[in-house]
Design a protein around this motif. Sequence first.
Motif, mmCIF file in Angstrom:
data_model
loop_
_atom_site.group_PDB
_atom_site.id
_atom_site.type_symbol
_atom_site.label_atom_id
_atom_site.label_comp_id
_atom_site.label_asym_id
_atom_site.label_seq_id
_atom_site.Cartn_x
_atom_site.Cartn_y
_atom_site.Cartn_z
ATOM 1 N N TRP A 1 -3.966 2.178 25.272
ATOM 2 C CA TRP A 1 -3.310 1.033 25.912
ATOM 3 C C TRP A 1 -2.745 0.040 24.893
ATOM 4 O O TRP A 1 -1.866 -0.760 25.237
ATOM 5 N N ASP B 1 0.962 0.054 24.665
ATOM 6 C CA ASP B 1 1.732 -0.190 25.878
ATOM 7 C C ASP B 1 2.422 -1.556 25.781
ATOM 8 O O ASP B 1 2.460 -2.175 24.717
ATOM 9 N N ARG C 1 2.736 -5.172 25.593
ATOM 10 C CA ARG C 1 1.714 -6.144 25.202
ATOM 11 C C ARG C 1 2.106 -7.577 25.516
ATOM 12 O O ARG C 1 1.241 -8.443 25.601
ATOM 13 N N LYS D 1 1.799 0.381 31.225
ATOM 14 C CA LYS D 1 0.679 -0.457 30.832
ATOM 15 C C LYS D 1 -0.568 0.342 30.445
ATOM 16 O O LYS D 1 -1.639 -0.238 30.299
ATOM 17 N N GLU D 2 -0.447 1.652 30.252
ATOM 18 C CA GLU D 2 -1.603 2.446 29.857
ATOM 19 C C GLU D 2 -1.431 3.115 28.499
ATOM 20 O O GLU D 2 -2.415 3.503 27.873
ATOM 21 N N LYS D 3 -0.185 3.266 28.063
ATOM 22 C CA LYS D 3 0.105 3.873 26.764
ATOM 23 C C LYS D 3 1.564 3.562 26.453
ATOM 24 O O LYS D 3 2.237 2.855 27.213
ATOM 25 N N ASP E 1 0.890 8.718 22.638
ATOM 26 C CA ASP E 1 -0.513 8.303 22.735
ATOM 27 C C ASP E 1 -1.182 8.155 21.367
ATOM 28 O O ASP E 1 -2.393 8.339 21.249
#
Length: 365
Positions: free
Chosen positions: A26, A29, A31, A103-105, A118
């Motif tokens: 994250w 992602d 920020r 918003k996760e990666k 990732d």
Amino acid sequence: MAKARLMDQPADFEKLGIDPNKVQTWEDDRRDTDIPGTSEVWYFDAILDDGSKAVFYFHPKSPYKLQEAGDHPDIGIFITSPEGETYGQQIIDYPAEESYFGKEKCDVKVGPHSVVGDFKDYEIHIDPVADVAADLHFHALVKPFRQGNTGIITLGDNDEYHYTDLSVVKNQVTGTLTYNGETHEVTGSGYHDHQWVNISPIVAWHHWLWGHLYTENYTVLIYDFVAAKQFDYQQIPFFGVMDNKTGEVIFQTDGNFTHETELTLQPEIKKHFPKTSKYTFANADGETVTFTTEWHQELEVRNMYWGATDEVRAQYDKMGIQPGYMRYFAKGTLSFEEDGQQVTESGDMIYEYNYGGKEDPEAHV
């Protein structure tokens, strides 16, 4: 004077929700938010075995629209052929409704262009635009690097401003580049970083030196920030060494260092830039690493102050700055002791020196 500091304390990790011992997906992602004054970029570059080079970046908010509310996405793409011809375009705008920032990666879509990754693998897709296209795979050869285990500098008496860098310094690159009407299979090495800030660099920094070095056994990142006069010229270096065999970060500075330079006048910008820069990083645990860079060729000169119109120069004068920018081809050398033996390795590197402030003997140039 207002302060500038690296976020590297237990309270900082708790505030940010960051594990200081492990980088999580994250963290690459989105920020920042879309409020006025924020800027964010996912940046990639590649040096290919056939002699070509490529640069890509994705912005949620165009650099020309930072003070506007909401997202104003764009991309930039540059491809340099082995013959030295450059193709592409710096800013290509797209509507916010045609873009997405996960918003996760790292999950970025700007118009028909995208990058997903990732920290281990990234897929970059650039649809045909400005007579270029790309489909590249970046495979990380080293672990991600974040100075102080956050990669975040704050500025101001209450940490109200932030400036950041989170990087995957060395990647294996494979895929295709399309330019000049032809598609080329390419392989090589690449770099990725992600930055998010809420203060203009010409307000935050007097200057910085940024570059990365690949030697036979090690990868090096240096990002030597010197804050503007209002922040008392505080010098905050990012410096990390990664082992090419394991990918692990084997050294990062704890902030204790010395810095020596040999200066030479750059006649167009009319300021003295370092010809050589020698850093000796001596950590409290006894580890010491020396890094030296000496440039041999000027690759880019941006004469932003003396080359400006009288009106723009008057604005710079009002701000008390004289911006200029240099990009160099240089030789970098890394030296440290390992298991009782002295290790010294060198290699070619490209580094930038962004020098926004006026000359001042107190500014650690």
